[in-house]
Motif scaffolding. Structure first.
Motif, PDB file in Angstrom:
ATOM      1  N   UNK A  74       9.755  -9.240   1.036  1.00  0.00           N
ATOM      2  CA  UNK A  74       8.670  -8.851   1.875  1.00  0.00           C
ATOM      3  C   UNK A  74       9.008  -8.336   3.125  1.00  0.00           C
ATOM      4  N   UNK A  75      10.025  -8.997   3.888  1.00  0.00           N
ATOM      5  CA  UNK A  75      10.629  -8.345   4.990  1.00  0.00           C
ATOM      6  C   UNK A  75      11.183  -7.010   4.993  1.00  0.00           C
ATOM      7  N   UNK A  76      11.896  -6.790   3.878  1.00  0.00           N
ATOM      8  CA  UNK A  76      12.483  -5.421   3.666  1.00  0.00           C
ATOM      9  C   UNK A  76      11.294  -4.268   3.210  1.00  0.00           C
ATOM     10  N   UNK A  77      10.294  -4.700   2.696  1.00  0.00           N
ATOM     11  CA  UNK A  77       9.302  -3.809   2.414  1.00  0.00           C
ATOM     12  C   UNK A  77       8.718  -3.316   3.771  1.00  0.00           C
ATOM     13  N   UNK A  78       8.307  -4.069   4.389  1.00  0.00           N
ATOM     14  CA  UNK A  78       7.610  -3.872   5.754  1.00  0.00           C
ATOM     15  C   UNK A  78       8.630  -2.989   6.544  1.00  0.00           C
ATOM     16  N   UNK A  79      10.026  -3.633   6.536  1.00  0.00           N
ATOM     17  CA  UNK A  79      11.100  -2.885   7.493  1.00  0.00           C
ATOM     18  C   UNK A  79      11.110  -1.445   7.049  1.00  0.00           C
ATOM     19  N   UNK A  80      11.203  -1.373   5.883  1.00  0.00           N
ATOM     20  CA  UNK A  80      11.462  -0.059   5.140  1.00  0.00           C
ATOM     21  C   UNK A  80      10.149   0.994   5.457  1.00  0.00           C
ATOM     22  N   UNK A  81       9.087   0.446   5.425  1.00  0.00           N
ATOM     23  CA  UNK A  81       7.985   1.343   5.735  1.00  0.00           C
ATOM     24  C   UNK A  81       7.986   1.763   7.169  1.00  0.00           C
ATOM     25  N   UNK A  82       8.248   0.876   8.056  1.00  0.00           N
ATOM     26  CA  UNK A  82       8.267   1.238   9.304  1.00  0.00           C
ATOM     27  C   UNK A  82       9.387   2.278   9.788  1.00  0.00           C
ATOM     28  N   UNK A  83      10.733   1.730   9.021  1.00  0.00           N
ATOM     29  CA  UNK A  83      11.660   2.655   9.474  1.00  0.00           C
ATOM     30  C   UNK A  83      11.331   4.205   8.880  1.00  0.00           C
ATOM     31  N   UNK A  84      10.895   4.235   7.615  1.00  0.00           N
ATOM     32  CA  UNK A  84      10.445   5.717   7.249  1.00  0.00           C
ATOM     33  C   UNK A  84       9.577   6.313   8.329  1.00  0.00           C
ATOM     34  N   UNK A  85       8.709   5.568   9.003  1.00  0.00           N
ATOM     35  CA  UNK A  85       7.497   6.037  10.006  1.00  0.00           C
ATOM     36  C   UNK A  85       8.386   6.428  11.326  1.00  0.00           C
ATOM     37  N   UNK A  86       9.470   5.936  11.578  1.00  0.00           N
ATOM     38  CA  UNK A  86      10.229   5.968  12.634  1.00  0.00           C
ATOM     39  C   UNK A  86      10.990   7.244  12.364  1.00  0.00           C
ATOM     40  N   UNK A  87      11.592   7.408  11.146  1.00  0.00           N
ATOM     41  CA  UNK A  87      12.644   8.405  10.871  1.00  0.00           C
ATOM     42  C   UNK A  87      11.738   9.896  10.854  1.00  0.00           C
ATOM     43  N   UNK A  88      10.512   9.741  10.240  1.00  0.00           N
ATOM     44  CA  UNK A  88       9.821  11.094   9.987  1.00  0.00           C
ATOM     45  C   UNK A  88       9.789  12.049  11.623  1.00  0.00           C
TER      46      UNK A  88
END
Lengths: 444, 329
Positions: B315-329
């Motif tokens: 669960x933590x990984x799912x949220x972290x990935x989604x946030x990281x994607x938003x940051x990296x965009x």
């Protein structure tokens, strides 16, 4: 009350004066009784609530009672009663203006926790012309600073240590129970004296001199002396308006003893509708009488340092034991604290018998310990700040003795004086308790 | 004139004493005070010195299940997903947007942190969180979160210069909302109190009944712009615009599967419509919003006796990935 006083003054006959006095006293004490003692005499609030369910017509009364006791009711009631009695005994003239009378009763610095002022002292000062004097400002702020120090730094740091121990004495060791009691003695003094200092200081800034309420009471060597140094405005009120009218010491010996006991019991009840306060008052009264018997009997005539030290220790011990009852919510809990302090194992049988007799509230923690053997030992956690600030308090008290903080600092040189202020300011700003606890005497 | 001169000198002296006291205080008991009363501030102070991105969060960031092989917090995972940027968490249990707002307001201009990621917890909009018994302690912490000298904050804390509401009064407020705030359903689900009285799972001794009750009390409400938490998020948007900080909101996952199974589909739909309202509101304000509301499956939730946003490593990984994607965009 104001009207009654005016009528007392106008009444031509003694009978009419008495009738108006009675009306004044009933109206004042009636309000006090209603808010403060009604539940005590009817039973517990829960008992009354149950009664209200069965008798819906009195439901409004329970709703009013739910609002609780008006802050400082005992203080302003006694101030107003003192005024009426002064008019009756012709030691003062009645105030014709309602607003002026209202200001006397509700003068804000001392409204909620005293000092209980006399009409002759406060009224004249309130309505004379005042000039803004540097001396008043300076002394007023000194008193406020010292008041804040002892309230915020001493009392508010001790409260979180004391409260859990008195809430469940069984969970703490003998040492912690003793320490909690000693800390409470300091806490209640710092809390109440702190308020008084702030009140006196605020009034002084406005040019009003309120009476002193404390004179280092814990340095007293007898209970009699303690009461001439502790809550002076209340003890002198009782002396002038109850003890003297009862005949004071100009009566037969047994009657005098009775008078003394009455004063202390009434003093206990004044603090609140609880058996713990009655025991507190009775204890003070009994020891006072024993001390007086010893004095009258001519024992220990010679004055020496050893006797003084013994007197101090004995008085301090008695005062602390009395505070134990004062601080405990119920007599049953006081029993637990006493047992723990003297190293005895508290008996659940005695605890529940006392609780039943006084119709005391149940305590979840104590019940868990006694009924289910479920007790989690706790330890009082102390830190260096406590001892540092207590050290400052003790040194200051010894230094001040029977004087007052503003007076003793006034004698010091500028540099030393401001060094003391700096230390107190630092303590107030950086070392105060993590929470500001309501003044203990606000509940009275 | 002489009196004014005397008073003037003393006011200056007082100022000197307070200034010196502030230095002594910061060098002595300040740290321990923060540890006891405002522990998030030390994380914040570290973060603003060395991080590019600050992640403002409550307990979901660092709630790690003992069985997790990956013991990283969400912020650490995000940090690993964004190698060119340093992410640090400013987090502690029970805090909310009201606290984040005060902290974001004091991010200094010279801080390397130019992006803030703020966790948006659906449950924190409900009145049982807004008036939780933790709130007095949170209000107490808030005194420390501003630009006043530390000793002044400590003094104000000693004076209880914050909103305190008794537990009894807070409970009364919550009960009032549960009883009077209308829900868009027919009776007996037209308010929280009535809905909780529905005996779907038998009496109160049944743990399912208890958990259902928690779900209704924590999630059944209709969001509008009068909600105190919405006002906090609105202010965060304004503060970030003013400070030219890039802002990302993250809507945390809720256990919709369990919610539907225990309560019903209607509650889930209500929650989703509230969530959509949030998404539309803040996207319209130009905020980058990461929506993970239904991204995590029931099996990833670690708390089984109370609805919470505590996830296992997946669960933590799912949220972290989604946030990281938003940051990296």
């Amino acid at each position: 009350m104001g009207c009654c006083a005016l009528e007392i003054e106008k009444s031509p006959t003694r009978f009419q004066k008495r009738a108006w006095l009675l009306a004044g006293l009933i109206s004042n004490f009636g309000v006090l009784f209603y808010f403060k003692y009604f539940n005590f005499f009817v039973g517990s609030r829960n008992y009354f609530k149950a009664f209200a369910v069965e008798h819906p017509k009195v439901e409004w009364l329970t709703q009013v009672l739910e609002y609780g006791i008006p802050v400082g009711i005992s203080f302003f009631t006694f101030q107003a009663v003192g005024y009426t009695l002064d008019i009756y005994s012709r030691t003062a003239k009645a105030e014709k203006s309602f607003l002026r009378f209202a200001l006397f009763v509700s003068y804000f610095p001392q409204l909620v926790a005293g000092p209980i002022e006399r009409f002759s002292n406060l009224h004249q000062q309130l309505f004379e012309k005042h000039k803004l004097l540097y001396e008043n400002l300076s002394n007023g702020f000194r008193l406020i600073l010292y008041g804040l120090f002892i309230k915020m730094v001493i009392a508010d740091n001790l409260s979180p240590l004391v409260d859990p121990v008195f809430n469940n004495p069984l969970a703490y060791s003998q040492g912690d129970n003793i320490l909690a009691l000693l800390f409470f003695s300091v806490q209640i003094y710092a809390d109440f004296h702190g308020y008084s200092m702030i009140a006196i200081g605020v009034a002084l800034i406005m040019g009003i001199q309120l009476m002193d309420n404390f004179k280092t009471p814990y340095l007293a060597t007898s209970i009699k002396e303690f009461w001439s140094r502790w809550h002076i405005s209340l003890s002198t009120w009782f002396r002038d308006y109850l003890y003297v009218p009862l005949g004071g010491n100009k009566v037969r010996y047994y009657r005098w003893m009775m008078n003394i006991l009455i004063i202390f019991l009434v003093s206990g009840i004044w603090h609140g509708a609880n058996y713990t306060f009655i025991v507190w008052g009775a204890l003070h009264g009994t020891v006072y009488l024993i001390e007086q018997m010893v004095v009258r009997g001519g024992f220990f005539k010679a004055k020496n340092h050893l006797l003084t030290v013994f007197g101090f220790l004995k008085t301090f011990f008695i005062i602390n034991i009395a505070w134990l009852f004062f601080r405990s919510d119920t007599l049953a809990k006081a029993y637990l604290s006493l047992s723990k302090i003297f190293g005895a194992e508290p008996s659940s049988n005695i605890y529940y018998r006392i609780q039943h007799a006084e119709r005391g509230k149940a305590n979840i923690d104590v019940d868990a310990a006694f009924l289910h053997g479920n007790i989690t030992p706790a330890v009082m956690t102390l830190n260096g700040v406590i001892f540092f600030v207590l050290g400052i308090l003790i040194l200051t008290e010894i230094w001040i003795q029977k004087s007052r903080f503003d007076a003793v600092t006034n004698k010091l040189k500028f540099g030393l004086r401001w060094s003391i202020y700096a230390l107190l300011i630092y303590c107030v700003m950086a070392l105060s308790g993590p929470d500001f606890y309501q003044f203990i005497y606000f509940q009275f | 004139m002489e009196m004014i001169k005397k008073i003037g000198i003393r006011i200056i002296l007082l100022g000197v004493i307070v200034t010196l006291s502030n230095f002594i205080y910061k060098a002595t008991t300040y740290k321990s005070d923060l540890l006891a009363e405002g522990n998030v501030l030390s994380k914040f102070e570290n973060g603003i010195e060395r991080a590019d991105i600050l992640y403002f969060a409550a307990s979901p960031n660092a709630s790690i299940h003992p069985d997790d092989t990956d013991q990283r917090t969400m912020a650490q995972m995000m940090d690993d997903f964004t190698p060119t940027k340093k992410i640090e968490a400013v987090d502690t249990g029970g805090i909310h947007a009201g606290v984040f707002k005060s902290l974001i307001e004091i991010i200094p201009e010279n801080s390397p942190a130019k992006t803030v990621v703020v966790e948006m917890n659906y449950r924190s909009f409900g009145y049982s969180w807004i008036h939780s018994t933790l709130e007095n302690a949170i209000q107490k912490q808030l005194i420390f979160y501003n630009n006043r000298p530390a000793i002044v904050n400590r003094f104000l804390q000693g004076l209880n210069y914050y909103e305190t509401i008794s537990d009894k009064d807070r409970d009364a407020i919550i009960q009032h909302h549960w009883k009077n705030d209308s829900l868009p359903f027919a009776e007996p689900r037209n308010n929280v109190t009535a809905w909780c009285a529905v005996e779907k799972w038998g009496d109160w001794t049944n743990p399912k009944r208890q958990l259902t009750d928690h779900y209704i009390k924590n999630f059944a409400f209709v969001l509008n712009d009068q909600n105190p938490r919405i006002k906090d998020f609105d202010e965060i948007v304004e503060i970030c615009k003013e400070k030219k900080l890039e802002l990302i909101f993250v809507i945390l996952p809720e256990n919709l599967q369990e919610c539907e199974q225990l309560v019903d589909k209607d509650l889930v739909n209500l929650m989703k419509s509230n969530k959509d309202w949030l998404v539309n509101r803040y996207r319209a304000k130009g905020v980058d919003l990461v929506d993970c509301f239904d991204a995590v499956a029931d099996s990833c939730f670690t708390e089984r006796h109370f609805p919470s946003e505590h996830y296992n490593q997946v669960g933590r990984m799912i949220v972290a990935k989604a946030v990281a994607n938003a940051i990296n965009q």
